[in-house]
Design an enzyme around this catalytic site. Structure first.
Site, PDB file in Angstrom:
ATOM      1  N   THR A  46      -1.091  11.545  -7.212  1.00  0.00           N
ATOM      2  CA  THR A  46      -2.264  11.785  -8.064  1.00  0.00           C
ATOM      3  C   THR A  46      -1.026  12.140  -8.976  1.00  0.00           C
ATOM      4  O   THR A  46      -1.579  12.508 -10.183  1.00  0.00           O
ATOM      5  CB  THR A  46      -2.937  12.887  -7.193  1.00  0.00           C
ATOM      6  OG1 THR A  46      -3.929  12.498  -6.761  1.00  0.00           O
ATOM      7  CG2 THR A  46      -3.998  13.905  -8.797  1.00  0.00           C
ATOM      8  N   TYR A 108     -13.190   3.022  -6.231  1.00  0.00           N
ATOM      9  CA  TYR A 108     -14.882   2.810  -7.416  1.00  0.00           C
ATOM     10  C   TYR A 108     -15.784   3.623  -7.128  1.00  0.00           C
ATOM     11  O   TYR A 108     -17.038   3.278  -7.795  1.00  0.00           O
ATOM     12  CB  TYR A 108     -13.884   1.927  -8.438  1.00  0.00           C
ATOM     13  CG  TYR A 108     -15.054   1.439  -9.069  1.00  0.00           C
ATOM     14  CD1 TYR A 108     -15.382   1.989 -10.752  1.00  0.00           C
ATOM     15  CD2 TYR A 108     -16.229   0.416  -8.906  1.00  0.00           C
ATOM     16  CE1 TYR A 108     -16.062   1.228 -11.491  1.00  0.00           C
ATOM     17  CE2 TYR A 108     -17.235   0.051  -9.844  1.00  0.00           C
ATOM     18  CZ  TYR A 108     -16.644   0.746 -11.380  1.00  0.00           C
ATOM     19  OH  TYR A 108     -17.834   0.552 -12.296  1.00  0.00           O
ATOM     20  N   TYR A 137      -5.095  10.356   3.123  1.00  0.00           N
ATOM     21  CA  TYR A 137      -5.308  11.031   1.341  1.00  0.00           C
ATOM     22  C   TYR A 137      -7.389  11.589   1.203  1.00  0.00           C
ATOM     23  O   TYR A 137      -7.535  10.860   0.777  1.00  0.00           O
ATOM     24  CB  TYR A 137      -4.878  10.690   0.621  1.00  0.00           C
ATOM     25  CG  TYR A 137      -4.791  11.472  -0.387  1.00  0.00           C
ATOM     26  CD1 TYR A 137      -4.755  12.418  -1.796  1.00  0.00           C
ATOM     27  CD2 TYR A 137      -4.349  10.637  -2.116  1.00  0.00           C
ATOM     28  CE1 TYR A 137      -4.191  13.206  -1.670  1.00  0.00           C
ATOM     29  CE2 TYR A 137      -4.121  11.287  -3.014  1.00  0.00           C
ATOM     30  CZ  TYR A 137      -3.874  13.141  -3.090  1.00  0.00           C
ATOM     31  OH  TYR A 137      -3.401  13.422  -4.032  1.00  0.00           O
ATOM     32  N   LYS A 167      -2.924  13.690   4.304  1.00  0.00           N
ATOM     33  CA  LYS A 167      -2.897  15.058   3.417  1.00  0.00           C
ATOM     34  C   LYS A 167      -4.817  15.311   2.588  1.00  0.00           C
ATOM     35  O   LYS A 167      -5.129  14.751   2.411  1.00  0.00           O
ATOM     36  CB  LYS A 167      -2.932  14.666   1.786  1.00  0.00           C
ATOM     37  CG  LYS A 167      -2.126  15.954   1.379  1.00  0.00           C
ATOM     38  CD  LYS A 167      -1.158  14.763  -0.254  1.00  0.00           C
ATOM     39  CE  LYS A 167      -1.449  16.265  -1.542  1.00  0.00           C
ATOM     40  NZ  LYS A 167      -0.891  15.808  -2.572  1.00  0.00           N
TER      41      LYS A 167
END
Length: 292
Positions: A46, A108, A137, A167
């Site tokens: 990110t 999406y 993630y 994470k």
């Protein structure tokens, strides 16, 4: 008690807001981070503006990072909306020596079923070498797709040796506590700098932080205090204050501006749609950081 692991969610430097990646800058940053004592880096996540990069650009960044890694471990950010792109990037990173791949959910389509998300990750695992290691993630504030316990349990059932860790950038300690209770073998890396001390008390393996691009020693101070029984709260308060100062400016642009101010790095850009700090904003940010 194991030593907590400190990773950097590394920024990606661009020559201009619509320009190319500056690979020389990346190498310089890697050497600086290694000298600061971090354990590893996570390119193209990110903070690294991974979703603003093409597949080819990410592959080129992986090549640069892996070639110049030194003693750093590398978790490559490979998650994409398209399964085929995720497979291509993950296979590329693993085959060239990345220690693991950090894989964002396909972001999406919203309100995904557990079956759909589990199918995505299982298809990815099936397409990789059996030696590949994945870090799931969990970042619902950005992806809006949570990594649910059912997905983790399903992957442990079908591909147990490929699940390296997770994470957690959800900012919810209850979620982290649940992970530690239900999956004690799962390595959990916290993504929120403000929650580091609490996450370590919950048994987190370590952290992958944007703030570590500029303040790795401050992040390490929290971990060291936790390990030695030192003044964790004071160290954490400093990290939390730094995180709060950066927040209004947006992480990638603010971090790049601070590296120019604090470590004499060449000024570098973020890529549209992110907007670089003005000179006035950079001066105000630097003054606020100095005041801490």
């Amino acid at each position: 008690m194991n030593t907590p692991e400190l990773f950097v969610a590394s920024v990606t430097p661009f020559t201009a807001p619509a320009g190319a990646v500056d690979h020389g800058w990346i190498v310089r940053h890697l050497r600086w981070l290694e000298a600061q004592g971090v354990d590893g880096v996570v390119p193209c996540g990110t903070t690294g503006e991974g979703q603003s990069l093409s597949v080819a650009e990410r592959m080129a960044i992986f090549d640069t990072v892996l070639h110049h890694r030194g003693q750093l471990r590398v978790f490559a950010g490979t998650g994409c909306a398209a399964l085929s792109d995720t497979i291509a990037l993950t296979r590329y990173a693993i085959e060239r020596g990345a220690d693991a791949a950090l894989v964002l959910p396909p972001f999406y389509f919203k309100n995904l079923s557990d079956d759909g998300l589990l199918g995505y990750y299982r298809a990815l695992c099936d397409a990789l070498p059996s030696s590949a290691r994945l870090i799931l993630y969990h970042i619902p504030p950005m992806s809006q797709i949570p990594i649910t316990p059912a997905v983790i349990a399903g992957l442990y059932q079908s591909h147990p040796h490929m699940v390296y860790g997770l994470k957690d950038s959800g900012g919810d300690l209850a979620y982290l506590s649940m992970l530690r209770q239900r999956f004690p073998e799962l390595r959990v890396y916290v993504g929120s700098a403000a929650l580091l001390a609490q996450a370590l008390r919950e048994g987190a393996t370590g952290g992958i932080f944007a703030l570590s691009n500029v303040f790795p020693r401050e992040m390490r101070a929290v971990m060291t205090a936790h390990l030695s029984g030192g003044d964790v709260e004071t160290a954490q308060q400093r990290v939390t204050a730094l995180s709060a100062v950066l927040k209004p400016y947006g992480n990638p642009p603010a971090l790049k501006a601070l590296l120019a101010c604090m470590a004499d790095f060449p000024r570098t850009s973020s890529r549209f749609p992110l907007v670089d700090l003005t000179d006035e904003q950079a001066d105000a940010l630097w003054a606020a950081v100095r005041s801490l």
